[in-house]
Design an enzyme around this catalytic site. Structure first.
Site, PDB file in Angstrom:
ATOM      1  N   ASP A  63      35.325  36.892  40.286  1.00 49.06           N
ATOM      2  CA  ASP A  63      35.072  37.474  38.968  1.00 49.06           C
ATOM      3  C   ASP A  63      36.360  37.849  38.234  1.00 49.06           C
ATOM      4  O   ASP A  63      37.406  38.083  38.855  1.00 49.06           O
ATOM      5  CB  ASP A  63      34.257  38.768  39.114  1.00 49.06           C
ATOM      6  CG  ASP A  63      32.795  38.512  39.442  1.00 49.06           C
ATOM      7  OD1 ASP A  63      32.427  37.354  39.699  1.00 49.06           O
ATOM      8  OD2 ASP A  63      32.022  39.490  39.451  1.00 49.06           O
ATOM      9  N   ASP A  64      36.228  37.958  36.927  1.00 55.67           N
ATOM     10  CA  ASP A  64      37.162  38.646  36.020  1.00 55.67           C
ATOM     11  C   ASP A  64      38.344  37.807  35.533  1.00 55.67           C
ATOM     12  O   ASP A  64      39.095  38.256  34.678  1.00 55.67           O
ATOM     13  CB  ASP A  64      37.742  39.941  36.610  1.00 55.67           C
ATOM     14  CG  ASP A  64      36.716  41.043  36.758  1.00 55.67           C
ATOM     15  OD1 ASP A  64      35.532  40.786  36.484  1.00 55.67           O
ATOM     16  OD2 ASP A  64      37.108  42.151  37.175  1.00 55.67           O
ATOM     17  N   HIS A 114      30.832  36.107  32.460  1.00 57.83           N
ATOM     18  CA  HIS A 114      30.925  37.516  32.899  1.00 57.83           C
ATOM     19  C   HIS A 114      31.227  38.426  31.704  1.00 57.83           C
ATOM     20  O   HIS A 114      31.887  39.436  31.861  1.00 57.83           O
ATOM     21  CB  HIS A 114      32.034  37.586  33.956  1.00 57.83           C
ATOM     22  CG  HIS A 114      32.101  38.838  34.766  1.00 57.83           C
ATOM     23  ND1 HIS A 114      31.012  39.418  35.376  1.00 57.83           N
ATOM     24  CD2 HIS A 114      33.158  39.628  35.109  1.00 57.83           C
ATOM     25  CE1 HIS A 114      31.391  40.499  36.040  1.00 57.83           C
ATOM     26  NE2 HIS A 114      32.686  40.659  35.886  1.00 57.83           N
ATOM     27  N   HIS A 118      34.258  42.670  29.420  1.00 56.06           N
ATOM     28  CA  HIS A 118      33.893  43.513  30.561  1.00 56.06           C
ATOM     29  C   HIS A 118      33.426  44.929  30.208  1.00 56.06           C
ATOM     30  O   HIS A 118      33.695  45.880  30.952  1.00 56.06           O
ATOM     31  CB  HIS A 118      35.081  43.601  31.545  1.00 56.06           C
ATOM     32  CG  HIS A 118      34.663  43.688  32.988  1.00 56.06           C
ATOM     33  ND1 HIS A 118      34.337  44.880  33.610  1.00 56.06           N
ATOM     34  CD2 HIS A 118      34.525  42.749  33.934  1.00 56.06           C
ATOM     35  CE1 HIS A 118      34.032  44.651  34.878  1.00 56.06           C
ATOM     36  NE2 HIS A 118      34.129  43.358  35.100  1.00 56.06           N
ATOM     37  N   HIS A 216      37.504  39.101  43.504  1.00 55.94           N
ATOM     38  CA  HIS A 216      38.114  39.085  42.171  1.00 55.94           C
ATOM     39  C   HIS A 216      39.409  38.279  42.251  1.00 55.94           C
ATOM     40  O   HIS A 216      40.328  38.668  42.989  1.00 55.94           O
ATOM     41  CB  HIS A 216      38.393  40.506  41.686  1.00 55.94           C
ATOM     42  CG  HIS A 216      37.137  41.281  41.415  1.00 55.94           C
ATOM     43  ND1 HIS A 216      36.418  41.906  42.404  1.00 55.94           N
ATOM     44  CD2 HIS A 216      36.449  41.492  40.255  1.00 55.94           C
ATOM     45  CE1 HIS A 216      35.342  42.474  41.873  1.00 55.94           C
ATOM     46  NE2 HIS A 216      35.330  42.239  40.571  1.00 55.94           N
TER      47      HIS A 216
HETATM   48 ZN   LIG Z   1      33.900  42.092  36.731  1.00 62.31          ZN
END
Ligand SMILES: [Zn+2]
Length: 253
Positions: A63-64, A114, A118, A216
């Site tokens: 993620d991210d 995603h 955020h 991540h």
């Molecule tokens: Zn995230």
């Protein structure tokens, strides 16, 4: 159609090149699992069901990102072991580092969504939250494909911080977008060494025996532990499953 064929061909060639560089003892990707809206939410951490994985099957998710440095190291580690993962991108990071997002796609990984920046979506009005989701999807698809549409190319989404709401889950399900949770995770948002993260993640995998693991690719400790983690999966007899969107035209390939 021609454009799609060209994309498929370039992906096939990229995949072939990666395979050609694989060491003989690479972990490899065991199988491809097509996922569609018949499983609208997957991941036992927050939902009642998950992907139909056999014992010792693992789905790698990150993620991210993308983020310079760490994402590059993660991609290098995945390429060395010839495994495919799924990346849940922030639209703002894809726009800032388009070459990294495109590398993920070119190397055969699944590139999913995603949000744009955020935010905790459960604290926003539903329409504002949906706008944030759509902005992220549009930014990623624009970087990857040069265009955007009402439906994202890859209809997979993960909530930032797993902060979903019943309203947003219902809206995503109505659009055929699969919401990914996780079955276990590395807790790589916490301060720890990469060696500690490796031990913790392997212990959790041993406990669950299978599942969707959340990392991540923005975290240096994760980039550092990933080669060892993948080696440990190989040594432990685990198998990597690559999740892709189910599409009618994919059955002929
Ligand atoms: Zn995230």
């Amino acid at each position: 159609m021609l454009r799609w064929v060209a994309t498929a061909l370039s992906l096939a060639l990229a995949g072939h090149a990666a395979v050609a560089e694989c060491p003989a003892d690479a972990l490899g990707t065991s199988r491809v699992l097509e996922v569609d809206a018949t499983t609208p939410r997957v991941g036992l951490k927050h939902f009642a069901s998950t992907l139909p994985l056999a014992a010792k099957e693992v789905v790698l998710t990150f993620d991210d990102g993308p983020s310079p440095g760490t994402t590059t190291r993660v991609l290098d580690a995945l390429a060395r072991e010839c495994v495919k993962a799924t990346f849940f991108l922030l639209g703002q990071n894809a726009a800032a580092h388009p070459e990294l997002a495109r590398r993920e796609l070119a190397e055969g990984h699944t590139v999913a969504h995603h949000t744009f920046a955020h935010p905790p979506l459960d604290r926003l009005p539903a329409d504002a939250a949906q706008a944030e989701i759509d902005r992220g999807m549009a930014a990623v698809d624009t970087v990857l494909y040069g265009s955007t549409a009402a439906a994202p190319r890859t209809p997979f989404f993960r909530f930032p911080g797993f902060a979903s709401t019943p309203e947003l889950l219902a809206r995503l399900e109505a659009r055929g977008i699969v919401v990914f949770g996780a079955d276990f995770w590395a807790s790589d948002w916490n301060q720890m060494t990469s060696a500690e993260e490796l031990r913790l993640t392997l212990a959790r995998l041993t406990e669950s025996g299978r599942g969707i693991v959340l990392f991540h690719d923005t975290k240096a400790r994760t980039a550092a532990m990933l080669p060892g983690f993948l080696r440990a999966l190989k040594a432990g007899g685990y198998r990597i499953v690559h999740v892709v969107p189910a599409r009618p035209h994919s059955t002929g390939l």
